[in-house]
Scaffold this active site. Sequence first.
Site, PDB file in Angstrom:
ATOM      1  CD  GLU A   1      -4.424  -4.349  -1.595  1.00 31.24           C
ATOM      2  OE1 GLU A   1      -5.013  -3.925  -0.568  1.00 31.24           O
ATOM      3  OE2 GLU A   1      -4.675  -3.926  -2.736  1.00 31.24           O
TER       4      GLU A   1
ATOM      5  CG  HIS B   1      -1.604  -1.260  -0.988  1.00 36.66           C
ATOM      6  ND1 HIS B   1      -1.382  -0.732  -2.238  1.00 36.66           N
ATOM      7  CD2 HIS B   1      -2.948  -1.331  -0.847  1.00 36.66           C
ATOM      8  CE1 HIS B   1      -2.534  -0.479  -2.823  1.00 36.66           C
ATOM      9  NE2 HIS B   1      -3.509  -0.835  -2.000  1.00 36.66           N
TER      10      HIS B   1
ATOM     11  CG  ASP C   1      -9.902  -2.059  -5.774  1.00 36.69           C
ATOM     12  OD1 ASP C   1      -9.260  -2.844  -5.040  1.00 36.69           O
ATOM     13  OD2 ASP C   1     -10.138  -0.880  -5.473  1.00 36.69           O
TER      14      ASP C   1
ATOM     15  NE  ARG D   1     -12.762   1.082  -1.249  1.00 40.31           N
ATOM     16  CZ  ARG D   1     -11.791   0.561  -1.974  1.00 40.31           C
ATOM     17  NH1 ARG D   1     -11.447  -0.715  -1.802  1.00 40.31           N
ATOM     18  NH2 ARG D   1     -11.152   1.288  -2.863  1.00 40.31           N
TER      19      ARG D   1
ATOM     20  CG  HIS E   1      -5.999   1.060   2.538  1.00 40.49           C
ATOM     21  ND1 HIS E   1      -6.422  -0.247   2.627  1.00 40.49           N
ATOM     22  CD2 HIS E   1      -5.682   1.277   1.224  1.00 40.49           C
ATOM     23  CE1 HIS E   1      -6.362  -0.804   1.421  1.00 40.49           C
ATOM     24  NE2 HIS E   1      -5.931   0.083   0.566  1.00 40.49           N
TER      25      HIS E   1
END
Length: 365
Positions: free
Chosen positions: A329, A189, A263, A87, A112
């Site tokens: 990731e 991803h 996350d 982000r 992304h």
Amino acid sequence: MTQAIAATATTEDFGSLADGSKVQAIVLKNNKGVSARVISYGATLQALHAPDRKGDIADITIGYDDLKGYVDTPQYLGVTVGRYANRIAKGKFTLDGKEYTLATNNNGNHLHGGLKGWDKVNWTVKSVKDGGAAGEASVTFTYISPDGEEGYPGKVIAEVTYSLNENNDLTVSYKATTDKPTVVNLTNHALFNLAGIESGRSALEAKLQLEADGYLPTDETAIPYGNIAPVAGTPFDFTSPAIINDRVRDARDPQILIGLGIDHNYVLRGGVTKEPRLAVTLTDEASGRGMKILTTEPGIQMYTGNFLDGKIPGKNGRVTRMGDAVAFEAQHFPDSPNQPSFPSTRLDPGQTYTQTTVHHIFVAE
């Protein structure tokens, strides 16, 4: 004495896009039962098969069986993410005194690469190579991102190479150059379930160790505040092996409750390195499948599939829910262009962006 056959690479058709362009699938396969299918659309890891301790082979990454799934219901499953993974706050950043405005496609932020990031383009297959004497099969994809694409400055020429060897190493390496100062942050991803995506077991039942003493706390829109917080004493602590689900369901930390899962970006020990070093050890004790992830990147975003809502059918028509797979990731930090204390994601003309991330598959005793 017969010499073992090296890893192989074969090309298949994976359908056509609306404009008539062909999407190719390249299957990399070794002699240990490990195979990876990568498609040119999104330079995507579409499948990864690996044996368990009994020798039974299963697909361990979620995705779709056909091209239509990737085009119609994009969820970043296995894709190459760019020009900027993760982000950027409010879709804005300033470079050399000029402000750039990007699409805000995630809670008022840029995520992304925007509305049509690199996951939604058909990359060009540059080369496909069998293992040969080196024993490593590979495919290299290229994409030219024009100046101004999704609001980013500079034409960027990018390459992504997937390679598989007889040591069960699936390596993803990246290169990028630019003709104007810009920002670049790439990642893959893929979301994994080492039990096998058809097993019916949650990926969060796996045991995880992360080589990170800190993580980035975020606001409710997943933008980092800018500080690095210690994982010690929090549910984010995987410095010693722990079952993921035990941490995710731990109510001590509101950061987890925000997204009903993890996350977050973990700050790996050692920062940016020339050679990949160990970041993740993931083991499914029931099947024995394990994966070690090594990377040159300073961070790794752990994502427990929080936005998988059980509504979209994936492979074999199975729907995926939160916890059915987990992503790691490897990347630079989210919102780095707006956070001067974070490792820089700036790329200038004459420089080459590089990243190498290795997924080593093993079977635990």
